[in-house]
Design a protein around this motif. Structure first.
Motif, PDB file in Angstrom:
ATOM      1  N   TYR A  91      14.923 -39.277  -8.503  1.00  0.00           N
ATOM      2  CA  TYR A  91      14.459 -40.489  -9.173  1.00  0.00           C
ATOM      3  C   TYR A  91      13.323 -40.064 -10.183  1.00  0.00           C
ATOM      4  CZ  TYR A  91      12.706 -45.234 -10.297  1.00  0.00           C
ATOM      5  OH  TYR A  91      12.488 -46.163 -11.073  1.00  0.00           O
ATOM      6  N   TYR A  92      12.545 -39.253  -9.514  1.00  0.00           N
ATOM      7  CA  TYR A  92      11.354 -38.731 -10.082  1.00  0.00           C
ATOM      8  C   TYR A  92      11.306 -37.360 -10.909  1.00  0.00           C
ATOM      9  CZ  TYR A  92       9.084 -42.665  -8.118  1.00  0.00           C
ATOM     10  OH  TYR A  92       9.002 -43.860  -7.664  1.00  0.00           O
ATOM     11  N   LEU A  93      12.089 -36.624 -10.506  1.00  0.00           N
ATOM     12  CA  LEU A  93      12.096 -35.134 -11.001  1.00  0.00           C
ATOM     13  C   LEU A  93      13.483 -34.916 -11.793  1.00  0.00           C
ATOM     14  CD1 LEU A  93      10.758 -33.000  -8.240  1.00  0.00           C
ATOM     15  CD2 LEU A  93       9.592 -33.485 -10.431  1.00  0.00           C
ATOM     16  N   GLY A  94      14.425 -35.641 -11.621  1.00  0.00           N
ATOM     17  CA  GLY A  94      15.716 -35.927 -12.442  1.00  0.00           C
ATOM     18  C   GLY A  94      16.874 -34.862 -12.072  1.00  0.00           C
ATOM     19  N   VAL A  95      16.656 -34.341 -10.786  1.00  0.00           N
ATOM     20  CA  VAL A  95      17.647 -33.130 -10.621  1.00  0.00           C
ATOM     21  C   VAL A  95      18.174 -33.405  -9.080  1.00  0.00           C
ATOM     22  CG1 VAL A  95      16.436 -31.338 -11.909  1.00  0.00           C
ATOM     23  CG2 VAL A  95      15.608 -31.754  -9.544  1.00  0.00           C
ATOM     24  N   VAL A  96      19.373 -33.051  -8.788  1.00  0.00           N
ATOM     25  CA  VAL A  96      19.872 -33.162  -7.622  1.00  0.00           C
ATOM     26  C   VAL A  96      19.476 -31.750  -6.893  1.00  0.00           C
ATOM     27  CG1 VAL A  96      22.173 -33.281  -6.556  1.00  0.00           C
ATOM     28  CG2 VAL A  96      21.761 -34.627  -8.725  1.00  0.00           C
ATOM     29  N   ALA A  97      18.949 -32.290  -5.696  1.00  0.00           N
ATOM     30  CA  ALA A  97      18.494 -31.008  -5.188  1.00  0.00           C
ATOM     31  C   ALA A  97      19.302 -30.567  -4.059  1.00  0.00           C
ATOM     32  CB  ALA A  97      16.992 -31.363  -4.466  1.00  0.00           C
ATOM     33  N   ALA A  98      20.493 -30.025  -4.337  1.00  0.00           N
ATOM     34  CA  ALA A  98      21.528 -29.736  -3.589  1.00  0.00           C
ATOM     35  C   ALA A  98      22.134 -28.134  -3.746  1.00  0.00           C
ATOM     36  CB  ALA A  98      22.830 -30.667  -3.738  1.00  0.00           C
ATOM     37  N   PRO A  99      22.980 -27.613  -2.872  1.00  0.00           N
ATOM     38  CA  PRO A  99      23.661 -28.004  -1.796  1.00  0.00           C
ATOM     39  C   PRO A  99      22.627 -28.014  -0.576  1.00  0.00           C
ATOM     40  CG  PRO A  99      24.048 -25.722  -2.056  1.00  0.00           C
ATOM     41  CD  PRO A  99      23.295 -26.074  -3.445  1.00  0.00           C
ATOM     42  N   ASP A 119       7.645 -46.726  -4.969  1.00  0.00           N
ATOM     43  CA  ASP A 119       6.661 -45.902  -4.277  1.00  0.00           C
ATOM     44  C   ASP A 119       6.895 -44.477  -4.970  1.00  0.00           C
ATOM     45  OD1 ASP A 119       5.792 -47.981  -2.859  1.00  0.00           O
ATOM     46  OD2 ASP A 119       7.485 -47.566  -1.453  1.00  0.00           O
ATOM     47  N   ARG A 120       5.877 -43.978  -5.740  1.00  0.00           N
ATOM     48  CA  ARG A 120       6.060 -42.904  -6.531  1.00  0.00           C
ATOM     49  C   ARG A 120       5.910 -41.770  -5.534  1.00  0.00           C
ATOM     50  NH1 ARG A 120       0.956 -40.493  -7.352  1.00  0.00           N
ATOM     51  NH2 ARG A 120      -1.028 -41.829  -6.996  1.00  0.00           N
ATOM     52  N   LEU A 121       6.713 -40.632  -6.077  1.00  0.00           N
ATOM     53  CA  LEU A 121       6.529 -39.319  -5.448  1.00  0.00           C
ATOM     54  C   LEU A 121       5.242 -38.588  -5.622  1.00  0.00           C
ATOM     55  CD1 LEU A 121       7.982 -36.909  -4.234  1.00  0.00           C
ATOM     56  CD2 LEU A 121       8.724 -36.153  -6.641  1.00  0.00           C
ATOM     57  N   CYS A 122       4.619 -38.145  -4.528  1.00  0.00           N
ATOM     58  CA  CYS A 122       3.221 -37.676  -4.798  1.00  0.00           C
ATOM     59  C   CYS A 122       3.065 -36.133  -4.174  1.00  0.00           C
ATOM     60  CB  CYS A 122       2.252 -38.214  -3.651  1.00  0.00           C
ATOM     61  SG  CYS A 122       2.225 -40.092  -3.869  1.00  0.00           S
ATOM     62  N   VAL A 123       3.967 -35.931  -3.419  1.00  0.00           N
ATOM     63  CA  VAL A 123       4.065 -34.145  -2.867  1.00  0.00           C
ATOM     64  C   VAL A 123       5.394 -33.661  -2.890  1.00  0.00           C
ATOM     65  CG1 VAL A 123       3.144 -32.408  -1.333  1.00  0.00           C
ATOM     66  CG2 VAL A 123       1.838 -34.506  -1.863  1.00  0.00           C
ATOM     67  N   VAL A 124       5.623 -32.523  -3.047  1.00  0.00           N
ATOM     68  CA  VAL A 124       6.954 -31.836  -3.055  1.00  0.00           C
ATOM     69  C   VAL A 124       6.606 -30.632  -2.220  1.00  0.00           C
ATOM     70  CG1 VAL A 124       9.090 -30.620  -3.590  1.00  0.00           C
ATOM     71  CG2 VAL A 124       8.370 -32.756  -4.730  1.00  0.00           C
ATOM     72  N   GLN A 125       6.996 -30.317  -0.731  1.00  0.00           N
ATOM     73  CA  GLN A 125       6.769 -29.207  -0.066  1.00  0.00           C
ATOM     74  C   GLN A 125       7.779 -28.430  -0.222  1.00  0.00           C
ATOM     75  OE1 GLN A 125       6.278 -32.836   0.768  1.00  0.00           O
ATOM     76  NE2 GLN A 125       5.765 -32.805   2.985  1.00  0.00           N
ATOM     77  N   ILE A 126       7.617 -26.929  -0.273  1.00  0.00           N
ATOM     78  CA  ILE A 126       8.624 -26.038  -0.144  1.00  0.00           C
ATOM     79  C   ILE A 126       8.277 -24.638   0.693  1.00  0.00           C
ATOM     80  CG2 ILE A 126       9.890 -24.337  -1.610  1.00  0.00           C
ATOM     81  CD1 ILE A 126      10.394 -26.252  -3.643  1.00  0.00           C
ATOM     82  N   SER A 127       9.253 -24.162   1.520  1.00  0.00           N
ATOM     83  CA  SER A 127       9.004 -23.178   2.098  1.00  0.00           C
ATOM     84  C   SER A 127      10.158 -22.098   2.098  1.00  0.00           C
ATOM     85  CB  SER A 127       8.806 -23.366   3.737  1.00  0.00           C
ATOM     86  OG  SER A 127       8.585 -21.839   4.241  1.00  0.00           O
ATOM     87  N   ASP A 128      10.094 -20.724   2.024  1.00  0.00           N
ATOM     88  CA  ASP A 128      11.440 -20.067   1.960  1.00  0.00           C
ATOM     89  C   ASP A 128      11.522 -19.462   3.287  1.00  0.00           C
ATOM     90  OD1 ASP A 128       9.265 -17.913   2.188  1.00  0.00           O
ATOM     91  OD2 ASP A 128       9.667 -17.260   0.119  1.00  0.00           O
ATOM     92  N   GLY A 129      10.643 -19.752   4.327  1.00  0.00           N
ATOM     93  CA  GLY A 129      10.960 -19.583   5.564  1.00  0.00           C
ATOM     94  C   GLY A 129      10.331 -18.141   6.180  1.00  0.00           C
ATOM     95  N   ASN A 130       9.521 -17.543   5.320  1.00  0.00           N
ATOM     96  CA  ASN A 130       8.805 -16.210   5.606  1.00  0.00           C
ATOM     97  C   ASN A 130       7.318 -16.504   5.771  1.00  0.00           C
ATOM     98  OD1 ASN A 130      11.117 -14.531   4.897  1.00  0.00           O
ATOM     99  ND2 ASN A 130      10.713 -14.678   2.688  1.00  0.00           N
ATOM    100  N   GLY A 131       6.878 -17.780   6.233  1.00  0.00           N
ATOM    101  CA  GLY A 131       5.691 -18.044   6.796  1.00  0.00           C
ATOM    102  C   GLY A 131       4.796 -18.689   5.712  1.00  0.00           C
ATOM    103  N   ASP A 132       4.912 -18.823   4.388  1.00  0.00           N
ATOM    104  CA  ASP A 132       4.011 -19.511   3.713  1.00  0.00           C
ATOM    105  C   ASP A 132       4.535 -20.917   3.165  1.00  0.00           C
ATOM    106  OD1 ASP A 132       2.203 -17.427   3.884  1.00  0.00           O
ATOM    107  OD2 ASP A 132       2.572 -16.737   1.822  1.00  0.00           O
ATOM    108  N   GLU A 133       3.789 -21.760   3.144  1.00  0.00           N
ATOM    109  CA  GLU A 133       4.462 -23.074   2.512  1.00  0.00           C
ATOM    110  C   GLU A 133       3.617 -23.353   1.170  1.00  0.00           C
ATOM    111  OE1 GLU A 133       4.851 -22.625   6.685  1.00  0.00           O
ATOM    112  OE2 GLU A 133       2.846 -23.553   5.778  1.00  0.00           O
ATOM    113  N   HIS A 134       4.322 -23.973   0.270  1.00  0.00           N
ATOM    114  CA  HIS A 134       3.739 -24.495  -0.938  1.00  0.00           C
ATOM    115  C   HIS A 134       3.796 -25.905  -1.143  1.00  0.00           C
ATOM    116  CE1 HIS A 134       3.629 -20.235  -2.522  1.00  0.00           C
ATOM    117  NE2 HIS A 134       4.631 -20.092  -1.661  1.00  0.00           N
ATOM    118  N   LEU A 135       2.898 -26.496  -1.635  1.00  0.00           N
ATOM    119  CA  LEU A 135       2.595 -27.950  -1.839  1.00  0.00           C
ATOM    120  C   LEU A 135       2.472 -28.022  -3.307  1.00  0.00           C
ATOM    121  CD1 LEU A 135       0.204 -28.957   1.102  1.00  0.00           C
ATOM    122  CD2 LEU A 135       2.709 -28.431   1.253  1.00  0.00           C
TER     123      LEU A 135
END
Length: 205
Positions: free
Chosen positions: A89-97, A34-50
């Motif tokens: 799996y789809y982006l090839g990076v380990v999104a840590a810590p 089941d392919r990756l369709c959307v990645v959501q990110i927010s820095d906590g300052n009020g905006d969200e990026h899709l």
């Protein structure tokens, strides 16, 4: 507060320094299928990026990958185990810590078995969120306004909840074990992708 929509990559330098909240939307719950369709990110300052990936995407996304792979940036998730697997799996990076609000909830809110994001937002922050779009078609050519709002809400509250959950982990003397769990999550995601998703390798069986 605004929701910003991007195709195939995150614009450069749109996030403030510090921890980022991350979530994913996929076509289903089986990472390899089941392919990756959307990645959501927010820095906590009020905006969200899709960041939306169309069917057949190369998942190149150098700006997004750089942010997710940055070892100096803490990533906040709710149920990190799934998102880490999809991203690797789809982006090839380990999104840590990692900081996972679901694990922190299970270690502190032992008076309940309700550890969903909606439950945490309601109890810890006194706000309500809709999960109506959770099982919608994230691979559609056009995402609806309701889908975009739902996706954004999945990262909107994580920074504030982390602060509350850290206080509770400290109060209950469980911050150290929580951190050990967070540190193990990228390996747990690799085990899932390698075929051990339903197996407890620590059990006596």
């Amino acid at each position: 507060m605004a929701v910003h929509f991007h195709e195939e990559d995150l614009p450069a330098d749109v996030l403030a320094p510090g921890p980022i909240a991350v979530d994913t939307e996929t076509m289903g719950l089986v990472t390899h299928r089941d392919r990756l369709c959307v990645v959501q990110i927010s820095d906590g300052n009020g905006d969200e990026h899709l960041v939306r990936f169309a069917n057949g995407s190369s998942y190149d996304a150098p700006n997004l990958k750089a942010v997710l792979a940055d070892p100096a940036r803490l990533k906040l998730y709710h149920y990190a185990r799934f998102d880490l697997a999809a991203i690797e799996y789809y982006l090839g990076v380990v999104a840590a810590p990692v900081f996972c609000t679901k694990i922190a909830s299970k270690l502190t809110r032992t008076y309940t078995d309700r550890h969903g994001l909606k439950n945490l937002v309601s109890e810890l922050l006194g706000e309500e969120m809709s999960k109506q779009q959770q099982s919608s078609d994230w691979g559609a050519d056009q995402l609806t306004d309701a889908q975009r709002e739902y996706a954004a809400s999945d990262v909107r509250f994580l920074h504030r909840m982390r602060e509350i959950l850290i206080t509770r982990l400290e109060r209950e003397g469980r911050l150290e074990i929580a951190q050990a769990c967070f540190d193990f999550l990228p390996t747990r995601a690799k085990l899932d992708m390698a075929g051990w998703i339903d197996k407890d390798i620590f059990s006596h069986e």
